[in-house]
Scaffold this motif. Sequence first.
Motif, short mmCIF file in Angstrom:
data_model
loop_
_atom_site.label_atom_id
_atom_site.label_comp_id
_atom_site.label_asym_id
_atom_site.label_seq_id
_atom_site.Cartn_x
_atom_site.Cartn_y
_atom_site.Cartn_z
N ILE A 160 0.84 -1.21 0.00
CA ILE A 160 0.00 0.00 0.00
C ILE A 160 0.87 1.25 0.00
N VAL A 161 1.90 1.25 0.84
CA VAL A 161 2.80 2.41 0.91
C VAL A 161 3.52 2.61 -0.42
N PHE A 162 3.96 1.53 -1.05
CA PHE A 162 4.64 1.62 -2.35
C PHE A 162 3.73 2.23 -3.40
N LEU A 163 2.48 1.80 -3.45
CA LEU A 163 1.54 2.31 -4.45
C LEU A 163 1.25 3.79 -4.24
N ILE A 164 1.14 4.20 -2.97
CA ILE A 164 0.84 5.60 -2.67
C ILE A 164 2.05 6.49 -2.95
N GLU A 165 3.22 6.07 -2.47
CA GLU A 165 4.40 6.93 -2.56
C GLU A 165 5.02 6.94 -3.95
N GLU A 166 5.06 5.79 -4.61
CA GLU A 166 5.78 5.68 -5.88
C GLU A 166 4.88 5.80 -7.11
N PHE A 167 3.57 5.50 -6.94
CA PHE A 167 2.68 5.54 -8.10
C PHE A 167 1.54 6.55 -7.94
N ASN A 168 1.58 7.34 -6.86
CA ASN A 168 0.59 8.41 -6.64
C ASN A 168 -0.84 7.87 -6.66
N ILE A 169 -1.03 6.65 -6.24
CA ILE A 169 -2.36 6.05 -6.19
C ILE A 169 -3.02 6.44 -4.87
N LYS A 170 -4.30 6.82 -4.93
CA LYS A 170 -5.02 7.24 -3.73
C LYS A 170 -5.09 6.09 -2.72
N SER A 171 -5.18 6.45 -1.43
CA SER A 171 -5.07 5.46 -0.37
C SER A 171 -6.14 4.38 -0.45
N ILE A 172 -7.40 4.77 -0.72
CA ILE A 172 -8.48 3.78 -0.79
C ILE A 172 -8.26 2.84 -1.97
N ALA A 173 -7.86 3.40 -3.12
CA ALA A 173 -7.58 2.56 -4.29
C ALA A 173 -6.41 1.63 -4.02
N ALA A 174 -5.39 2.14 -3.33
CA ALA A 174 -4.23 1.31 -2.99
C ALA A 174 -4.64 0.18 -2.06
N ALA A 175 -5.52 0.49 -1.09
CA ALA A 175 -5.99 -0.55 -0.17
C ALA A 175 -6.77 -1.62 -0.91
N LYS A 176 -7.58 -1.22 -1.90
CA LYS A 176 -8.35 -2.19 -2.68
C LYS A 176 -7.42 -3.11 -3.48
N ILE A 177 -6.38 -2.52 -4.09
CA ILE A 177 -5.41 -3.32 -4.85
C ILE A 177 -4.73 -4.32 -3.90
N SER A 178 -4.36 -3.82 -2.71
CA SER A 178 -3.70 -4.69 -1.74
C SER A 178 -4.62 -5.82 -1.30
N ASN A 179 -5.91 -5.52 -1.11
CA ASN A 179 -6.85 -6.56 -0.71
C ASN A 179 -7.00 -7.63 -1.79
N ILE A 180 -7.04 -7.19 -3.05
CA ILE A 180 -7.15 -8.14 -4.16
C ILE A 180 -5.91 -9.04 -4.20
N VAL A 181 -4.75 -8.42 -4.03
CA VAL A 181 -3.50 -9.19 -4.05
C VAL A 181 -3.48 -10.20 -2.91
N ASN A 182 -3.86 -9.77 -1.70
CA ASN A 182 -3.86 -10.69 -0.55
C ASN A 182 -4.89 -11.79 -0.71
N GLY A 183 -6.04 -11.47 -1.31
CA GLY A 183 -7.03 -12.50 -1.59
C GLY A 183 -6.50 -13.54 -2.55
N CYS A 184 -5.81 -13.07 -3.60
CA CYS A 184 -5.22 -14.00 -4.58
C CYS A 184 -4.13 -14.85 -3.94
N LEU A 185 -3.33 -14.25 -3.05
CA LEU A 185 -2.29 -15.00 -2.37
C LEU A 185 -2.86 -16.15 -1.54
N SER A 186 -4.08 -15.96 -1.04
CA SER A 186 -4.71 -17.01 -0.24
C SER A 186 -5.43 -18.05 -1.10
#
Length: 570
Positions: free
Chosen positions: A69-95
């Motif tokens: 989430i921090v990487f997406l916000i700091e390096e890709f200027n992605i908004k925090s809620i959108a970054a959290a959604k991407i992170s949730n999708i990634v974690n869901g896929c990891l499981s």
Amino acid sequence: MHHNTQTKFQSYLCFHLFSSMAGPVSGDTEAQCARDPSSKPGGWITFPFMMATLLGMSITSFGWVLNLIVFLIEEFNIKSIAAAKISNIVNGCLSMLPLVAAILADSFFGNILVISASTFISLTGILLLTLIASLDLLKPIPCATGSILCQSPSALQLGILYTALVLVTTGAGGTRFTLASAGANQYDKPKDQGSFFNWYFLTLYAGAITGATAIVYTQDNASWKLGFGLCAAANFVSFVVFVSGKRLYKHEKPMGSPFKSLISVVVAATVKRKAVISSQDEDYHQGLAKTSPAIIPSKSYGFLNRAALKTEDGGGSVNNIWRVCSVQEVEDFKAILRLLPLWVAIIFVSTPMVMQTSLMVLQALVTDRALGPHFKVPAGSLQVIIMTSASTFIIINNWLVYPMYQKLTGKRLTPLQKVGIGQVLTILSMAVSAVVEAKRLKTVENGHPMSVLWLFPPLVIVGIGEAFQFPGNIELFYGEFPESLRNTATSLTSLVIGISFYLSTALISLLQRTTKWLPNDINNGRVDNVYWVLVVAGVLNFGYFLVCSWFYTYRNLQGDNEQDPKDVST
């Protein structure tokens, strides 16, 4: 000449990896490491290769995902809620992906090939992430300090980023639990398999702690390029070590799609639903590899016995799998049905654990997190307490608790007993969390924030519970599932975690809609009441688990309790 050189290299790796991970090596271990790889494959000689691979892959996967989430916000200027959604999708896929990898391993490729390919795919992805962090061309221009007008990433930049995330997620999902079944396949005794699972989780937690601390600290305080580069180095070592030991492994041949035979049991039993069940073994199809003596299907789920029944109307043709199945296929299907109620109980106890972890982060944000004048505990790093506690007690259990129990009783703790102990500790941690939160709310009224150290005891108890429960889960499913579904069995723990994430989210939403216990500012809420609800639900679920366990009969535990208590190794 090449063969001798490779053998010496494998022996060197085995000896030094084993000594670094398990302490001083015995003469037996040294002899195993020096043995000819052309002899019988498998055994403890494969242990250091499996553990080193798991350690490197754990450092890699936790190193990039925990700070995503921090990487997406700091390096890709992605908004925090959108970054959290991407992170949730990634974690869901990891499981969820470990189940896909397990099916591929069981049905088509075998787990050794799946792990080799997955570690390479992960390496490709983490190298691409390192490249993204290194080249400004692959990232948008950083936001100016204090500016709300930031350049969005281009379609090409997002495409490359998502490609890297797909690769590292696929690689991590393909190795995490497939390594558990591949490692356990190297041993013939259930005792050794249970010991391996304890080491598996200890190593997994060690890698997670390293990723959550050293790697995340490097990313935050040095550079993303160095942080991802360290992940890539760990991934590369994992790939090299695993491939180096390939000649030593016991390779389990894929048996074709096991799900086809499971479906055929239902179809055949339904087609012959009017047939009369026989008590004579000659009336049942024993399969191509006939057992001696012939066996009769068990009485439980008797309806399914018709699937193996030979009938006059063509049901006796062994070539038609949709009309007649073997007795073993019927019993395999029954084994899965018997485990389903226990699996549901494990999901219902894992959901509060996931929910508790999320609530603890919210609690930490409103506590005094200062430890001394120069250090402040990151709220997101509280999971390290759970990991450290779990790792410590896996060692204590393996070297003290389990041997002592076996010495006193003459029996080993069964997988269900381990899971039950874990559930009791989980309920206890919820109760302690409720008491701590009630105390925290009182300190808020007094205007003095409570120290974050008060959150440590329930987190430690959660970790102790995981030290019993997660190894017990895998040991149960691996030992009781049909042999053709061993990889799928170990992946079920990951699937439980994935489902628990979604259920905990739904439960939080339900509580927010129906109560005032979870406002955005939890200082105005009653999180302690939420914990007491989880305690009540946990007690009810534990009662359900006890009933299921009481009626459950193990398939593959016979004779295992007759092992010498002194022979509880590693």
